[in-house]
Design a protein around this motif. Structure first.
Motif, short mmCIF file in Angstrom:
data_model
loop_
_atom_site.label_atom_id
_atom_site.label_comp_id
_atom_site.label_asym_id
_atom_site.label_seq_id
_atom_site.Cartn_x
_atom_site.Cartn_y
_atom_site.Cartn_z
N GLY A 77 14.88 4.19 4.30
CA GLY A 77 15.70 3.70 4.98
C GLY A 77 15.36 1.62 4.71
N ARG A 78 16.66 0.98 5.29
CA ARG A 78 15.84 -0.65 4.91
C ARG A 78 14.69 -1.14 5.79
NH1 ARG A 78 20.31 -3.92 2.92
NH2 ARG A 78 19.64 -4.02 0.97
N SER A 79 14.69 -0.78 6.84
CA SER A 79 13.70 -1.43 8.28
C SER A 79 13.08 -1.06 8.25
CB SER A 79 14.45 -1.85 9.37
OG SER A 79 15.77 -1.43 10.05
N GLY A 80 13.26 0.64 8.31
CA GLY A 80 11.85 1.95 8.52
C GLY A 80 10.91 2.12 8.17
N VAL A 81 10.73 1.15 6.40
CA VAL A 81 9.78 2.26 5.49
C VAL A 81 8.69 0.87 5.81
CG1 VAL A 81 8.98 1.82 3.06
CG2 VAL A 81 11.11 2.19 3.88
N THR A 82 7.03 0.85 5.57
CA THR A 82 6.01 0.68 5.96
C THR A 82 5.14 0.99 4.61
OG1 THR A 82 5.38 2.19 7.50
CG2 THR A 82 6.90 -0.26 8.60
N TYR A 83 3.71 0.49 5.20
CA TYR A 83 3.24 0.89 3.93
C TYR A 83 1.62 0.68 4.07
CZ TYR A 83 6.89 0.57 0.47
OH TYR A 83 8.63 0.13 0.18
N SER A 84 1.19 1.38 4.51
CA SER A 84 -0.75 1.61 4.33
C SER A 84 -1.18 1.54 3.65
CB SER A 84 -0.99 2.22 5.53
OG SER A 84 -0.55 3.61 5.10
N LEU A 85 -2.72 1.87 3.47
CA LEU A 85 -4.02 2.53 3.12
C LEU A 85 -3.81 3.21 2.56
CD1 LEU A 85 -6.08 -0.94 2.18
CD2 LEU A 85 -3.88 -0.12 0.55
N THR A 86 -4.21 4.48 1.54
CA THR A 86 -4.97 5.53 2.14
C THR A 86 -7.05 5.57 1.14
OG1 THR A 86 -5.32 5.40 -1.12
CG2 THR A 86 -3.09 6.80 -0.64
N GLU A 87 -7.10 6.14 1.71
CA GLU A 87 -8.60 6.69 1.77
C GLU A 87 -9.48 6.13 1.06
OE1 GLU A 87 -11.73 6.68 3.88
OE2 GLU A 87 -10.28 6.99 4.81
N GLU A 108 -0.57 -7.28 -7.88
CA GLU A 108 -0.43 -6.29 -7.44
C GLU A 108 -1.54 -6.11 -6.42
OE1 GLU A 108 -0.54 -4.18 -11.10
OE2 GLU A 108 1.94 -5.02 -10.64
N ILE A 109 -3.30 -7.10 -7.16
CA ILE A 109 -4.21 -7.09 -5.92
C ILE A 109 -4.54 -7.25 -4.57
CG2 ILE A 109 -6.56 -8.27 -6.64
CD1 ILE A 109 -7.00 -7.24 -9.06
N THR A 110 -3.44 -8.99 -4.84
CA THR A 110 -2.97 -9.06 -3.30
C THR A 110 -2.34 -8.42 -2.81
OG1 THR A 110 -3.05 -11.42 -4.58
CG2 THR A 110 -1.49 -12.00 -2.61
N LEU A 111 -1.29 -7.37 -3.17
CA LEU A 111 -0.99 -7.00 -1.57
C LEU A 111 -1.40 -5.82 -1.19
CD1 LEU A 111 2.57 -5.90 -4.18
CD2 LEU A 111 2.17 -7.22 -1.93
N LEU A 112 -2.35 -5.25 -2.09
CA LEU A 112 -3.65 -4.24 -1.80
C LEU A 112 -4.09 -4.57 -0.44
CD1 LEU A 112 -5.09 -1.06 -2.46
CD2 LEU A 112 -6.55 -2.86 -3.53
N GLN A 113 -4.52 -5.89 -1.11
CA GLN A 113 -5.57 -6.31 0.03
C GLN A 113 -4.75 -7.03 1.48
OE1 GLN A 113 -7.00 -9.93 -2.68
NE2 GLN A 113 -8.71 -9.27 -1.85
N LEU A 114 -3.86 -7.18 1.43
CA LEU A 114 -2.93 -7.84 2.24
C LEU A 114 -2.55 -6.77 2.93
CD1 LEU A 114 -0.30 -10.39 0.62
CD2 LEU A 114 -2.23 -10.88 2.65
N ILE A 115 -2.07 -5.66 2.01
CA ILE A 115 -1.96 -4.50 3.06
C ILE A 115 -3.25 -3.68 4.23
CG2 ILE A 115 -1.19 -1.80 2.84
CD1 ILE A 115 0.39 -3.05 0.45
N GLY A 116 -4.22 -3.95 3.69
CA GLY A 116 -5.58 -3.46 4.13
C GLY A 116 -5.57 -3.62 4.65
N ASP A 117 -5.67 -5.63 5.31
CA ASP A 117 -6.09 -6.87 6.42
C ASP A 117 -5.54 -6.48 7.49
OD1 ASP A 117 -6.75 -9.15 7.11
OD2 ASP A 117 -5.45 -10.28 6.69
N GLY A 118 -5.55 -6.01 8.44
CA GLY A 118 -5.16 -6.25 9.60
C GLY A 118 -5.14 -4.68 10.13
N GLY A 119 -5.69 -4.00 9.25
CA GLY A 119 -5.60 -2.59 10.06
C GLY A 119 -4.24 -1.75 9.86
N ARG A 120 -3.17 -2.44 9.86
CA ARG A 120 -1.86 -1.91 10.64
C ARG A 120 -0.84 -1.48 9.07
NH1 ARG A 120 2.70 -5.10 10.98
NH2 ARG A 120 1.84 -7.73 11.01
N PHE A 121 0.19 -0.88 9.06
CA PHE A 121 1.03 -0.74 8.39
C PHE A 121 2.51 -2.34 8.30
CE2 PHE A 121 1.95 3.96 9.68
CZ PHE A 121 0.56 4.09 9.01
#
Length: 139
Positions: free
Chosen positions: A71-81, A21-34
């Motif tokens: 939907g299957r292809s329209g879901v993205t993830y980003s970090l909260t504040e 989960e920590i790895t996912l947290l870092q990856l989601i935050g990396d690059g500043g995009r969803f």
């Protein structure tokens, strides 16, 4: 490596997260995009999508990530504040601790720099090979 990551995270937050989960947290935050779940799976070299989804729900419940779309292809993830702040503090902590550890080992720091350059070269070679394979297959 996973204990190192979890140990650094425990210094920053009372939220109980596994290394994945920590790895996912870092990856989601990396690059500043969803990020899509496919991108996260590819980046972590994992095929266990249900487990990745479980980890993403855990991050969202902790208030660190949010899910957009449907939907299957329209879901993205980003970090909260809060997720951004935690990810930034985690990165800072890891850098500080690693730099302290390397301070007394200039030989190791030099060798690591060389290894990083080699890994970058290998990444470029593999990327070129993938492009060639895709061109031959007509993808």
């Amino acid at each position: 490596m996973t204990r190192w990551q979890a140990g650094c995270f425990e210094q920053l937050s009372t939220v109980s997260l596994a290394s994945a989960e920590i790895t996912l947290l870092q990856l989601i935050g990396d690059g500043g995009r969803f990020k899509t779940i496919k991108e996260l799976a590819r980046s972590t070299n994992r095929t266990d999508i249900p487990n990745i989804q479980y980890s993403l729900r855990k991050l969202a419940t902790a208030g660190l990530t949010r899910k957009q779309g449907a939907g299957r292809s329209g879901v993205t993830y980003s970090l909260t504040e809060e997720g951004c702040q935690v990810a930034e503090r985690l990165q800072d902590t890891r850098e500080r601790l690693l730099l302290q550890a390397l301070a007394g080992r200039p030989d190791l720091a030099r060798r690591l720099h060389g290894a990083a350059e080699t890994l970058e070269d290998l990444t470029e070679l593999f990327d070129a090979a993938v492009r060639q394979a895709e061109a031959r297959s007509g993808s």
